[in-house]
Design a protein around this motif. Structure first.
Motif, short mmCIF file in Angstrom:
data_model
loop_
_atom_site.label_atom_id
_atom_site.label_comp_id
_atom_site.label_asym_id
_atom_site.label_seq_id
_atom_site.Cartn_x
_atom_site.Cartn_y
_atom_site.Cartn_z
N GLU A 179 52.98 23.94 30.23
CA GLU A 179 52.87 25.34 29.82
C GLU A 179 51.64 25.56 28.93
O GLU A 179 50.91 26.54 29.09
N ARG A 180 51.40 24.61 28.00
CA ARG A 180 50.23 24.75 27.12
C ARG A 180 48.94 24.58 27.91
O ARG A 180 47.96 25.30 27.68
N GLN A 181 48.93 23.66 28.86
CA GLN A 181 47.74 23.47 29.68
C GLN A 181 47.48 24.68 30.56
O GLN A 181 46.33 25.11 30.73
N GLN A 182 48.53 25.25 31.12
CA GLN A 182 48.36 26.44 31.96
C GLN A 182 47.86 27.63 31.15
O GLN A 182 47.05 28.43 31.63
N GLU A 183 48.33 27.73 29.90
CA GLU A 183 47.84 28.79 29.02
C GLU A 183 46.34 28.63 28.77
O GLU A 183 45.58 29.61 28.81
N ALA A 184 45.90 27.38 28.53
CA ALA A 184 44.48 27.13 28.32
C ALA A 184 43.67 27.47 29.57
O ALA A 184 42.57 28.05 29.48
N ALA A 185 44.20 27.12 30.74
CA ALA A 185 43.51 27.44 31.99
C ALA A 185 43.39 28.95 32.18
O ALA A 185 42.34 29.45 32.59
N ARG A 186 44.46 29.68 31.88
CA ARG A 186 44.42 31.15 32.00
C ARG A 186 43.40 31.76 31.06
O ARG A 186 42.66 32.68 31.43
N GLU A 187 43.35 31.24 29.82
CA GLU A 187 42.39 31.77 28.85
C GLU A 187 40.96 31.52 29.31
O GLU A 187 40.10 32.40 29.22
N LEU A 188 40.69 30.32 29.82
CA LEU A 188 39.35 30.00 30.28
C LEU A 188 38.97 30.84 31.50
O LEU A 188 37.85 31.36 31.58
N MET A 189 39.90 30.99 32.43
CA MET A 189 39.61 31.78 33.63
C MET A 189 39.35 33.24 33.26
O MET A 189 38.44 33.88 33.80
N ALA A 190 40.15 33.79 32.34
CA ALA A 190 39.94 35.18 31.92
C ALA A 190 38.59 35.34 31.24
O ALA A 190 37.86 36.32 31.49
N TYR A 191 38.25 34.39 30.37
CA TYR A 191 36.95 34.45 29.69
C TYR A 191 35.80 34.41 30.71
O TYR A 191 34.84 35.19 30.62
N LEU A 192 35.91 33.51 31.69
CA LEU A 192 34.84 33.35 32.67
C LEU A 192 34.74 34.55 33.61
O LEU A 192 33.64 34.95 33.99
N ARG A 197 31.42 39.06 35.15
CA ARG A 197 31.23 40.51 35.35
C ARG A 197 30.01 40.98 34.56
O ARG A 197 29.20 41.79 35.04
N HIS A 198 29.87 40.47 33.35
CA HIS A 198 28.71 40.82 32.53
C HIS A 198 27.41 40.34 33.20
O HIS A 198 26.41 41.08 33.25
N LYS A 199 27.43 39.10 33.71
CA LYS A 199 26.24 38.55 34.36
C LYS A 199 25.87 39.35 35.62
O LYS A 199 24.69 39.44 35.98
N ARG A 200 26.87 39.89 36.27
CA ARG A 200 26.60 40.66 37.49
C ARG A 200 25.81 41.93 37.16
O ARG A 200 24.94 42.35 37.92
N SER A 201 26.10 42.51 36.01
CA SER A 201 25.39 43.72 35.59
C SER A 201 24.09 43.41 34.86
O SER A 201 23.12 44.18 34.98
N SER A 209 24.76 33.54 36.52
CA SER A 209 24.17 34.77 37.09
C SER A 209 24.05 34.62 38.60
O SER A 209 24.28 35.59 39.35
N GLY A 210 23.70 33.40 39.06
CA GLY A 210 23.62 33.16 40.49
C GLY A 210 24.97 33.27 41.15
O GLY A 210 25.11 33.88 42.23
N LEU A 211 26.01 32.72 40.51
CA LEU A 211 27.37 32.84 41.05
C LEU A 211 27.82 34.30 41.06
O LEU A 211 28.45 34.76 42.02
N ALA A 212 27.53 35.01 39.99
CA ALA A 212 27.97 36.40 39.88
C ALA A 212 27.36 37.27 40.97
O ALA A 212 27.99 38.23 41.43
#
Length: 393
Positions: A179-192, A197-201, A209-212
């Protein structure tokens, strides 16, 4: 030929912090492939020989997908694999995603990044010198340098480094709950996702930026690829820098080789990679019945490739248990082999080649403040290393 000894449970205990478990080496003397009992009680295979390990890692009949893959050590349930996380994908999905990143890790791209790596290393050494000793070299040197380097390459703001360091460490800590590891994964994915989205703009000259800008990827695929690069880009190199320094401090003659002979830096990095092999093992699953070295590996069986043992195989490396920074280590398996050979290997090599000699020249009197046996180790972790490295100069 297969060992006739009873099936082994994955050994993890070692008397020497730089060596593979003694039981692995004993098995290696009996043959390259052995029956193995996995953590869940299921049966599979353990590979300790260099030639057999290399053959399996290069064979597309062995899968990296987590479906039905057994774990050699007891651990909580794994975090679900995010989209784009190519380490757990077979062709053609793996090839599709890897091609998107290959141009970011070319020899030319890494060469262009070297002045930035040198500047980051120099700034960190200046900070250490200003603060004075004693210090924890893990936090003062080994952790911040790869974090800043991968941040530069990807385009992750320096001010956000503590958040991704914390969550990346959580993901790799098998002592924590799923559960703690999944929470960390969710936080990282949300941050990224937000960062992409910012890099796309507002694109810049960086990997994210290339991935975006890539129209063929979903937001989750972009974030999954970014997550892979962010974690792999600093977790492994951090532990190589820390454990590598520890190994050199424990071998003063070899330390002098690093400090005094700048032209030997590439060979130094390769031997440390072979000798320490911080990814101790990887697992594959047979997709069909496969005969190898006189053993019949059946479809669906898991095979644990003990990279740390394979890199100490006396049939391939002379005097393999000696740290010899003058030797040729061509073909070592510290970065894996075949289709899944580490994408960031050139970046890791550049960081080691630059950072370790710079550290030892800046602080020629660098030494441990505790006995070697008192240095706390990262045991039973996917990436081996030290938890801290108390030093002074």
């Amino acid at each position: 030929m297969e060992s006739t000894s009873p099936a082994v449970v994955m050994p993890t205990a070692s008397q020497n912090p730089f060596d593979p478990p003694e039981e692995l080496r004993r098995r290696q003397g009996l043959g390259p492939i052995h029956r193995m009992t996995y953590a869940d009680g299921g049966q599979g295979w353990l590979v300790t020989g260099f030639a057999a390990a290399r053959a399996i890692l290069a064979d597309p009949r062995f899968s990296v997908r987590p479906d039905h893959m057994r774990s050699p050590i007891a651990q909580p349930a794994t975090v679900p694999v995010p989209p784009g996380f190519l380490l757990r994908m077979d062709p053609p999905e793996h090839d599709h995603y890897r091609r998107l990143l290959t141009s970011d890790f070319t020899v030319r791209r890494m060469k262009l990044l070297e002045p930035e790596i040198e500047a980051i290393v120099n700034d960190q050494l200046n900070a250490m010198e200003l603060a004075g000793g004693p210090a924890d070299l893990f936090k003062a040197f080994a952790l911040p340098i790869p974090s800043q380097v991968i941040g530069e390459l990807l385009g992750v703001p320096y001010s956000d480094r503590q958040g991704f360091q914390r969550n990346a460490a959580t993901l790799s800590n098998v002592d924590l709950t799923p559960e703690r590891q999944q929470e960390a994964a969710r936080e990282l994915m949300a941050y990224l996702r937000d960062l992409l989205r910012h890099k796309r703009s507002w694109p810049e000259e960086d990997v994210l930026s290339g991935l975006a800008a890539h129209e063929g990827l979903t937001a989750d695929e972009r974030a999954g690829l970014a997550l892979l690069l962010l974690i792999a880009g600093h977790e492994t190199t951090t532990n190589m820098l820390a454990l590598g320094t520890f190994a050199l401090l424990a071998n003063p003659a070899q330390l002098a080789e690093v400090r005094d002979k700048e032209e030997d830096a590439p060979a130094v990095a390769e031997e440390l990679l072979r000798y320490l092999t911080i990814i101790h093992h990887v697992v594959r699953v047979a997709l069909e019945d496969i005969e190898l070295h006189g053993c019949l590996i059946k479809a669906g069986e898991s095979v644990t490739v003990a990279l740390s043992a394979a890199n100490r195989d006396a049939d391939h490396f002379a005097d393999p248990d000696a740290l010899d920074l003058t030797r040729s280590t061509a073909g070592h398996l510290a970065f894996g082999h075949g289709l899944h050979r580490c994408l960031g290997q050139r970046l890791a090599r550049a960081e080691m080649r630059i950072a370790l000699p710079a550290l030892l020249r800046r602080f020629p009197a660098l030494r441990l403040t505790v006995a070697p046996e008192e240095v706390p180790l990262r045991l039973a972790m996917p990436v081996y290393g030290v938890r801290e490295l108390p030093v002074t100069w």
